[in-house]
Design a protein around this motif. Structure first.
Motif, PDB file in Angstrom:
ATOM      1  N   ALA A  30       3.388  -3.096  -5.986  1.00 12.56           N
ATOM      2  CA  ALA A  30       2.793  -4.147  -5.155  1.00 12.56           C
ATOM      3  C   ALA A  30       2.006  -3.525  -4.013  1.00 12.56           C
ATOM      4  CB  ALA A  30       3.888  -5.074  -4.611  1.00 12.56           C
ATOM      5  N   GLY A  31       1.118  -4.342  -3.410  1.00 11.07           N
ATOM      6  CA  GLY A  31       0.340  -3.880  -2.269  1.00 11.07           C
ATOM      7  C   GLY A  31      -1.082  -4.385  -2.301  1.00 11.07           C
ATOM      8  N   GLN A  32      -1.973  -3.640  -1.651  1.00  8.83           N
ATOM      9  CA  GLN A  32      -3.371  -4.051  -1.603  1.00  8.83           C
ATOM     10  C   GLN A  32      -4.241  -3.105  -2.413  1.00  8.83           C
ATOM     11  OE1 GLN A  32      -3.467  -3.526   3.056  1.00  8.83           O
ATOM     12  NE2 GLN A  32      -5.580  -3.491   2.350  1.00  8.83           N
ATOM     13  N   SER A  33      -5.484  -2.882  -2.035  1.00 13.05           N
ATOM     14  CA  SER A  33      -6.479  -2.320  -2.951  1.00 13.05           C
ATOM     15  C   SER A  33      -6.187  -0.921  -3.464  1.00 13.05           C
ATOM     16  CB  SER A  33      -7.869  -2.348  -2.308  1.00 13.05           C
ATOM     17  OG  SER A  33      -7.859  -1.709  -1.050  1.00 13.05           O
ATOM     18  N   ASN A  34      -5.608  -0.048  -2.656  1.00 11.82           N
ATOM     19  CA  ASN A  34      -5.317   1.294  -3.157  1.00 11.82           C
ATOM     20  C   ASN A  34      -4.184   1.290  -4.182  1.00 11.82           C
ATOM     21  OD1 ASN A  34      -7.042   3.462  -2.295  1.00 11.82           O
ATOM     22  ND2 ASN A  34      -6.438   2.987  -0.188  1.00 11.82           N
ATOM     23  N   ALA A  35      -3.350   0.243  -4.151  1.00 10.50           N
ATOM     24  CA  ALA A  35      -2.352   0.062  -5.209  1.00 10.50           C
ATOM     25  C   ALA A  35      -2.982  -0.666  -6.392  1.00 10.50           C
ATOM     26  CB  ALA A  35      -1.150  -0.712  -4.678  1.00 10.50           C
ATOM     27  N   GLY A  86      -5.921   3.065 -10.351  1.00 10.90           N
ATOM     28  CA  GLY A  86      -5.403   3.635  -9.120  1.00 10.90           C
ATOM     29  C   GLY A  86      -4.352   4.689  -9.399  1.00 10.90           C
ATOM     30  N   PHE A  87      -3.734   5.180  -8.341  1.00  9.13           N
ATOM     31  CA  PHE A  87      -2.761   6.274  -8.474  1.00  9.13           C
ATOM     32  C   PHE A  87      -1.582   5.896  -9.358  1.00  9.13           C
ATOM     33  CE2 PHE A  87      -0.964   3.840  -4.980  1.00  9.13           C
ATOM     34  CZ  PHE A  87       0.410   3.942  -5.162  1.00  9.13           C
ATOM     35  N   ASP A  88      -1.247   4.601  -9.412  1.00  6.24           N
ATOM     36  CA  ASP A  88      -0.094   4.191 -10.218  1.00  6.24           C
ATOM     37  C   ASP A  88      -0.305   4.456 -11.699  1.00  6.24           C
ATOM     38  OD1 ASP A  88      -2.061   2.028 -10.028  1.00  6.24           O
ATOM     39  OD2 ASP A  88      -0.613   0.818 -11.147  1.00  6.24           O
ATOM     40  N   ALA A  89      -1.581   4.413 -12.156  1.00  7.96           N
ATOM     41  CA  ALA A  89      -1.862   4.702 -13.564  1.00  7.96           C
ATOM     42  C   ALA A  89      -1.451   6.128 -13.919  1.00  7.96           C
ATOM     43  CB  ALA A  89      -3.348   4.492 -13.852  1.00  7.96           C
ATOM     44  N   VAL A  90      -1.561   7.038 -12.960  1.00  3.78           N
ATOM     45  CA  VAL A  90      -1.139   8.428 -13.170  1.00  3.78           C
ATOM     46  C   VAL A  90       0.378   8.511 -13.225  1.00  3.78           C
ATOM     47  CG1 VAL A  90      -1.297  10.784 -12.273  1.00  3.78           C
ATOM     48  CG2 VAL A  90      -3.210   9.195 -11.948  1.00  3.78           C
ATOM     49  N   VAL A  91       1.041   7.746 -12.354  1.00  2.00           N
ATOM     50  CA  VAL A  91       2.507   7.726 -12.341  1.00  2.00           C
ATOM     51  C   VAL A  91       3.034   7.252 -13.697  1.00  2.00           C
ATOM     52  CG1 VAL A  91       4.564   6.753 -11.254  1.00  2.00           C
ATOM     53  CG2 VAL A  91       2.555   7.297  -9.858  1.00  2.00           C
ATOM     54  N   HIS A 108       1.891  -6.639  -8.874  1.00  2.00           N
ATOM     55  CA  HIS A 108       1.155  -7.682  -8.169  1.00  2.00           C
ATOM     56  C   HIS A 108       0.433  -7.038  -6.989  1.00  2.00           C
ATOM     57  CE1 HIS A 108       0.564 -12.093  -7.809  1.00  2.00           C
ATOM     58  NE2 HIS A 108       0.086 -11.693  -6.638  1.00  2.00           N
ATOM     59  N   THR A 109      -0.867  -6.939  -7.069  1.00  2.00           N
ATOM     60  CA  THR A 109      -1.664  -6.261  -6.046  1.00  2.00           C
ATOM     61  C   THR A 109      -2.937  -7.053  -5.787  1.00  2.00           C
ATOM     62  OG1 THR A 109      -2.506  -4.870  -7.853  1.00  2.00           O
ATOM     63  CG2 THR A 109      -0.809  -3.914  -6.454  1.00  2.00           C
ATOM     64  N   ASP A 110      -3.325  -7.117  -4.536  1.00  2.00           N
ATOM     65  CA  ASP A 110      -4.527  -7.870  -4.175  1.00  2.00           C
ATOM     66  C   ASP A 110      -5.211  -7.162  -3.013  1.00  2.00           C
ATOM     67  OD1 ASP A 110      -6.463  -9.777  -4.194  1.00  2.00           O
ATOM     68  OD2 ASP A 110      -5.232 -11.387  -3.374  1.00  2.00           O
ATOM     69  N   GLY A 111      -6.440  -6.724  -3.224  1.00  2.00           N
ATOM     70  CA  GLY A 111      -7.166  -5.960  -2.226  1.00  2.00           C
ATOM     71  C   GLY A 111      -7.395  -6.722  -0.938  1.00  2.00           C
ATOM     72  N   GLY A 112      -7.320  -5.993   0.172  1.00  2.00           N
ATOM     73  CA  GLY A 112      -7.655  -6.566   1.476  1.00  2.00           C
ATOM     74  C   GLY A 112      -6.623  -7.495   2.060  1.00  2.00           C
ATOM     75  N   THR A 113      -5.391  -7.471   1.543  1.00  2.00           N
ATOM     76  CA  THR A 113      -4.386  -8.427   2.005  1.00  2.00           C
ATOM     77  C   THR A 113      -3.429  -7.803   3.015  1.00  2.00           C
ATOM     78  OG1 THR A 113      -3.127  -7.915  -0.011  1.00  2.00           O
ATOM     79  CG2 THR A 113      -4.459  -9.918  -0.009  1.00  2.00           C
ATOM     80  N   GLN A 176       0.127  -0.327   1.042  1.00  2.00           N
ATOM     81  CA  GLN A 176      -0.460  -1.430   1.786  1.00  2.00           C
ATOM     82  C   GLN A 176      -0.438  -1.025   3.252  1.00  2.00           C
ATOM     83  OE1 GLN A 176       1.029  -3.780   4.012  1.00  2.00           O
ATOM     84  NE2 GLN A 176      -0.704  -5.197   4.069  1.00  2.00           N
ATOM     85  N   GLY A 177      -1.132  -1.741   4.104  1.00  2.00           N
ATOM     86  CA  GLY A 177      -1.082  -1.468   5.533  1.00  2.00           C
ATOM     87  C   GLY A 177      -2.439  -1.361   6.190  1.00  2.00           C
ATOM     88  N   GLU A 178      -3.465  -1.064   5.386  1.00  2.00           N
ATOM     89  CA  GLU A 178      -4.802  -0.939   5.968  1.00  2.00           C
ATOM     90  C   GLU A 178      -5.248  -2.253   6.611  1.00  2.00           C
ATOM     91  OE1 GLU A 178      -3.978  -0.162   2.774  1.00  2.00           O
ATOM     92  OE2 GLU A 178      -5.244   1.454   1.987  1.00  2.00           O
ATOM     93  N   SER A 179      -4.909  -3.370   5.984  1.00  2.00           N
ATOM     94  CA  SER A 179      -5.362  -4.667   6.495  1.00  2.00           C
ATOM     95  C   SER A 179      -4.497  -5.207   7.620  1.00  2.00           C
ATOM     96  CB  SER A 179      -5.427  -5.684   5.346  1.00  2.00           C
ATOM     97  OG  SER A 179      -6.447  -5.334   4.436  1.00  2.00           O
ATOM     98  N   ASP A 180      -3.437  -4.474   7.980  1.00  2.00           N
ATOM     99  CA  ASP A 180      -2.600  -4.861   9.120  1.00  2.00           C
ATOM    100  C   ASP A 180      -2.954  -4.078  10.371  1.00  2.00           C
ATOM    101  OD1 ASP A 180      -0.055  -6.784   8.637  1.00  2.00           O
ATOM    102  OD2 ASP A 180      -0.658  -5.851   6.761  1.00  2.00           O
ATOM    103  N   GLN A 181      -4.118  -3.474  10.364  1.00  2.00           N
ATOM    104  CA  GLN A 181      -4.566  -2.673  11.501  1.00  2.00           C
ATOM    105  C   GLN A 181      -4.562  -3.486  12.791  1.00  2.00           C
ATOM    106  OE1 GLN A 181      -8.701  -1.330  11.355  1.00  2.00           O
ATOM    107  NE2 GLN A 181      -8.015   0.768  11.704  1.00  2.00           N
TER     108      GLN A 181
END
Length: 284
Positions: A30-35, A86-91, A108-113, A176-181
């Motif tokens: 779960a998370g935003q765009s990098n996930a 994303g990185f999870d595909a490598v995992v 469940h991932t949604d960019g910019g959230t 996640q966390g970029e959008s909580d700046q």
């Protein structure tokens, strides 16, 4: 003759017992765009192929076939960039090489959230917030509301009956966390509440108390990122100190795309490898 029959019977009992105890692995992401993933699919190494991974993918108000799993094939629910990873595909690929058996991903991932509803730029006004007042006044993002947590919980509930008997939810991958700046001073309490919500929901949905300590694996952000907040990084590190089942991976040195936000192919590959190393290290 009797002795031969005895040993044959014991062998079959042990074999059957061993088989029944083999739990089918399940991963939550779960998370935003990098996930979610923002690396073009044509930059995924040709050597990465999937045979065993099955997934259910949701993204805000987007749901794939409800509760159903399909063979994993990296993609995102964003117009014009659907063919991304994303990185999870490598995992998942590295876990395939280790497990060599079917396993399942509920993503469940949604960019910019954002988590905090005070962050007005959060995509489509959707939030990961576990705040009781917020949750009491909205419904699942997949059913017309604003809650990503409720959407994720519904997706999990829909998927559980379609998992093989004896499944074992191994961990949650979170980025996640970029959008909580804008609300970075609140990030520690906000994310702690999100993790508690997911863990408690799993306990209630499965009846298994062990998920109250579900491991969470997350990463920090590239130091080049235009949306990196040191307060958010500090919150992640504090959570890892306070919660023995919360694990943080340093991503500060990783390369990103020209948008100065998302991991590029090299960065995503490296982060995926670091996540996998952490999974091995903590015995998952």
């Amino acid at each position: 003759m009797r002795r031969s029959i005895f040993f044959l019977t014991m062998f079959l009992l042990l074999a059957t017992s061993g088989h029944s105890q083999t739990a089918v692995p399940v991963i939550l992401t779960a998370g935003q765009s990098n996930a979610d993933g923002r690396v073009p699919l044509n930059e995924l190494p040709d050597t990465i192929k999937y045979r065993h991974c099955q997934w259910s993918y949701g993204s805000g108000d987007f749901e794939s076939a409800t509760g159903r799993f399909t063979p994993f094939a990296p993609r995102v629910a964003k117009p014009k960039i659907e063919a991304s990873w994303g990185f999870d595909a490598v995992v998942y690929y590295l876990l395939e090489q280790h497990w060599r058996q079917p396993f399942y991903v509920i993503k469940h991932t949604d960019g910019g959230t954002a988590i905090d509803p005070s962050c007005k730029s959060s995509t489509h006004g959707l939030y990961w917030s576990a705040d009781t007042a917020f949750l009491n006044h909205t419904t699942s993002a997949s059913h017309g509301g604003r809650s990503l947590l409720k959407a994720f919980a519904r997706q999990i509930d829909d998927c559980l009956p379609n998992l093989p008997e004896g499944y074992d939810i191994k961990f949650l991958l979170w980025h996640q966390g970029e959008s909580d700046q804008q609300a970075d001073s609140l990030y520690y309490n906000n994310l702690k509440a999100v993790v508690a919500f997911i863990r408690q929901h799993l306990v209630q949905a499965t009846g298994n108390a062990k998920y109250a300590q579900l491991p969470v694996i997350c990463a920090t952000y590239s130091r080049q990122s235009r949306m990196r907040s040191q307060r958010v990084v500090d919150a992640l590190l504090q959570l890892s100190h306070d919660d023995a089942h919360f694990h943080v991976i340093d991503a500060s040195d990783l390369s990103i795309l020209r948008d100065r936000l998302h991991f590029d192919a090299k960065g995503a590959l490296t982060l995926g490898q670091r996540v996998y190393s952490t999974i091995v290290e903590i015995g998952l």
